[in-house]
Design a protein around this motif. Sequence first.
Motif, PDB file in Angstrom:
ATOM      1  N   ALA A 139      83.232 -17.043 -52.120  1.00  0.00           N
ATOM      2  CA  ALA A 139      83.462 -16.366 -50.846  1.00  0.00           C
ATOM      3  C   ALA A 139      84.911 -16.541 -50.407  1.00  0.00           C
ATOM      4  N   MET A 140      85.424 -17.744 -50.543  1.00  0.00           N
ATOM      5  CA  MET A 140      86.813 -17.995 -50.166  1.00  0.00           C
ATOM      6  C   MET A 140      87.784 -17.222 -51.072  1.00  0.00           C
ATOM      7  N   ASN A 141      87.434 -17.113 -52.342  1.00  0.00           N
ATOM      8  CA  ASN A 141      88.258 -16.319 -53.258  1.00  0.00           C
ATOM      9  C   ASN A 141      88.288 -14.859 -52.839  1.00  0.00           C
ATOM     10  N   CYS A 142      87.153 -14.312 -52.442  1.00  0.00           N
ATOM     11  CA  CYS A 142      87.090 -12.920 -51.983  1.00  0.00           C
ATOM     12  C   CYS A 142      87.997 -12.715 -50.777  1.00  0.00           C
ATOM     13  N   VAL A 143      87.965 -13.655 -49.846  1.00  0.00           N
ATOM     14  CA  VAL A 143      88.818 -13.542 -48.661  1.00  0.00           C
ATOM     15  C   VAL A 143      90.288 -13.599 -49.063  1.00  0.00           C
ATOM     16  N   THR A 144      90.625 -14.488 -49.973  1.00  0.00           N
ATOM     17  CA  THR A 144      92.006 -14.598 -50.440  1.00  0.00           C
ATOM     18  C   THR A 144      92.488 -13.282 -51.042  1.00  0.00           C
ATOM     19  N   THR A 171      92.774  -0.763 -47.915  1.00  0.00           N
ATOM     20  CA  THR A 171      91.911  -1.306 -46.867  1.00  0.00           C
ATOM     21  C   THR A 171      90.429  -1.164 -47.201  1.00  0.00           C
ATOM     22  N   GLU A 172      90.068  -0.108 -47.907  1.00  0.00           N
ATOM     23  CA  GLU A 172      88.654   0.067 -48.285  1.00  0.00           C
ATOM     24  C   GLU A 172      88.211  -1.033 -49.247  1.00  0.00           C
ATOM     25  N   HIS A 173      89.054  -1.332 -50.220  1.00  0.00           N
ATOM     26  CA  HIS A 173      88.730  -2.401 -51.168  1.00  0.00           C
ATOM     27  C   HIS A 173      88.724  -3.758 -50.466  1.00  0.00           C
ATOM     28  N   ALA A 174      89.671  -3.962 -49.552  1.00  0.00           N
ATOM     29  CA  ALA A 174      89.709  -5.211 -48.788  1.00  0.00           C
ATOM     30  C   ALA A 174      88.420  -5.382 -47.992  1.00  0.00           C
ATOM     31  N   ALA A 175      87.933  -4.302 -47.397  1.00  0.00           N
ATOM     32  CA  ALA A 175      86.696  -4.362 -46.623  1.00  0.00           C
ATOM     33  C   ALA A 175      85.507  -4.714 -47.518  1.00  0.00           C
ATOM     34  N   GLU A 176      85.479  -4.160 -48.722  1.00  0.00           N
ATOM     35  CA  GLU A 176      84.402  -4.481 -49.672  1.00  0.00           C
ATOM     36  C   GLU A 176      84.443  -5.957 -50.056  1.00  0.00           C
ATOM     37  N   LEU A 177      85.648  -6.483 -50.259  1.00  0.00           N
ATOM     38  CA  LEU A 177      85.788  -7.906 -50.594  1.00  0.00           C
ATOM     39  C   LEU A 177      85.330  -8.792 -49.437  1.00  0.00           C
ATOM     40  N   ASP A 202      83.127  -7.951 -47.128  1.00  0.00           N
ATOM     41  CA  ASP A 202      81.663  -7.830 -47.086  1.00  0.00           C
ATOM     42  C   ASP A 202      81.010  -8.748 -48.125  1.00  0.00           C
ATOM     43  N   GLU A 203      81.585  -8.767 -49.315  1.00  0.00           N
ATOM     44  CA  GLU A 203      81.058  -9.636 -50.377  1.00  0.00           C
ATOM     45  C   GLU A 203      81.203 -11.103 -49.989  1.00  0.00           C
ATOM     46  N   ALA A 204      82.326 -11.458 -49.388  1.00  0.00           N
ATOM     47  CA  ALA A 204      82.539 -12.836 -48.947  1.00  0.00           C
ATOM     48  C   ALA A 204      81.482 -13.241 -47.923  1.00  0.00           C
ATOM     49  N   ILE A 205      81.164 -12.333 -47.020  1.00  0.00           N
ATOM     50  CA  ILE A 205      80.143 -12.622 -46.004  1.00  0.00           C
ATOM     51  C   ILE A 205      78.787 -12.844 -46.660  1.00  0.00           C
ATOM     52  N   ARG A 206      78.433 -11.984 -47.624  1.00  0.00           N
ATOM     53  CA  ARG A 206      77.146 -12.146 -48.329  1.00  0.00           C
ATOM     54  C   ARG A 206      77.092 -13.485 -49.076  1.00  0.00           C
ATOM     55  N   LEU A 207      78.176 -13.823 -49.764  1.00  0.00           N
ATOM     56  CA  LEU A 207      78.214 -15.074 -50.519  1.00  0.00           C
ATOM     57  C   LEU A 207      78.123 -16.284 -49.601  1.00  0.00           C
ATOM     58  N   LYS A 208      78.861 -16.258 -48.510  1.00  0.00           N
ATOM     59  CA  LYS A 208      78.847 -17.389 -47.587  1.00  0.00           C
ATOM     60  C   LYS A 208      77.484 -17.530 -46.927  1.00  0.00           C
ATOM     61  N   ARG A 209      76.861 -16.402 -46.590  1.00  0.00           N
ATOM     62  CA  ARG A 209      75.524 -16.442 -45.988  1.00  0.00           C
ATOM     63  C   ARG A 209      74.531 -17.104 -46.949  1.00  0.00           C
ATOM     64  N   ARG A 210      74.580 -16.714 -48.213  1.00  0.00           N
ATOM     65  CA  ARG A 210      73.671 -17.296 -49.210  1.00  0.00           C
ATOM     66  C   ARG A 210      73.967 -18.784 -49.412  1.00  0.00           C
TER      67      ARG A 210
END
Length: 64
Positions: free
Chosen positions: A19-24, A32-38, A40-48
Amino acid sequence: MPQKIDRSTSRATRLHREAMNCVTFAVRERDTEHAAELIDEAIRLKRRSSELEEAIAPDGADHR
């Protein structure tokens, strides 16, 4: 059961790291679209990761 806790803790740690890697990558991304996808993925990973940590230590204690 300690082995299962160790695996769950290890997985939670890996998910948190990912998740931290995705944010980085997201903050460095120009698209910006790809950044938003990353993000979103970080949020899913951190939630899990948080769900696994809660399952390991429902009392809030850190069992790592």
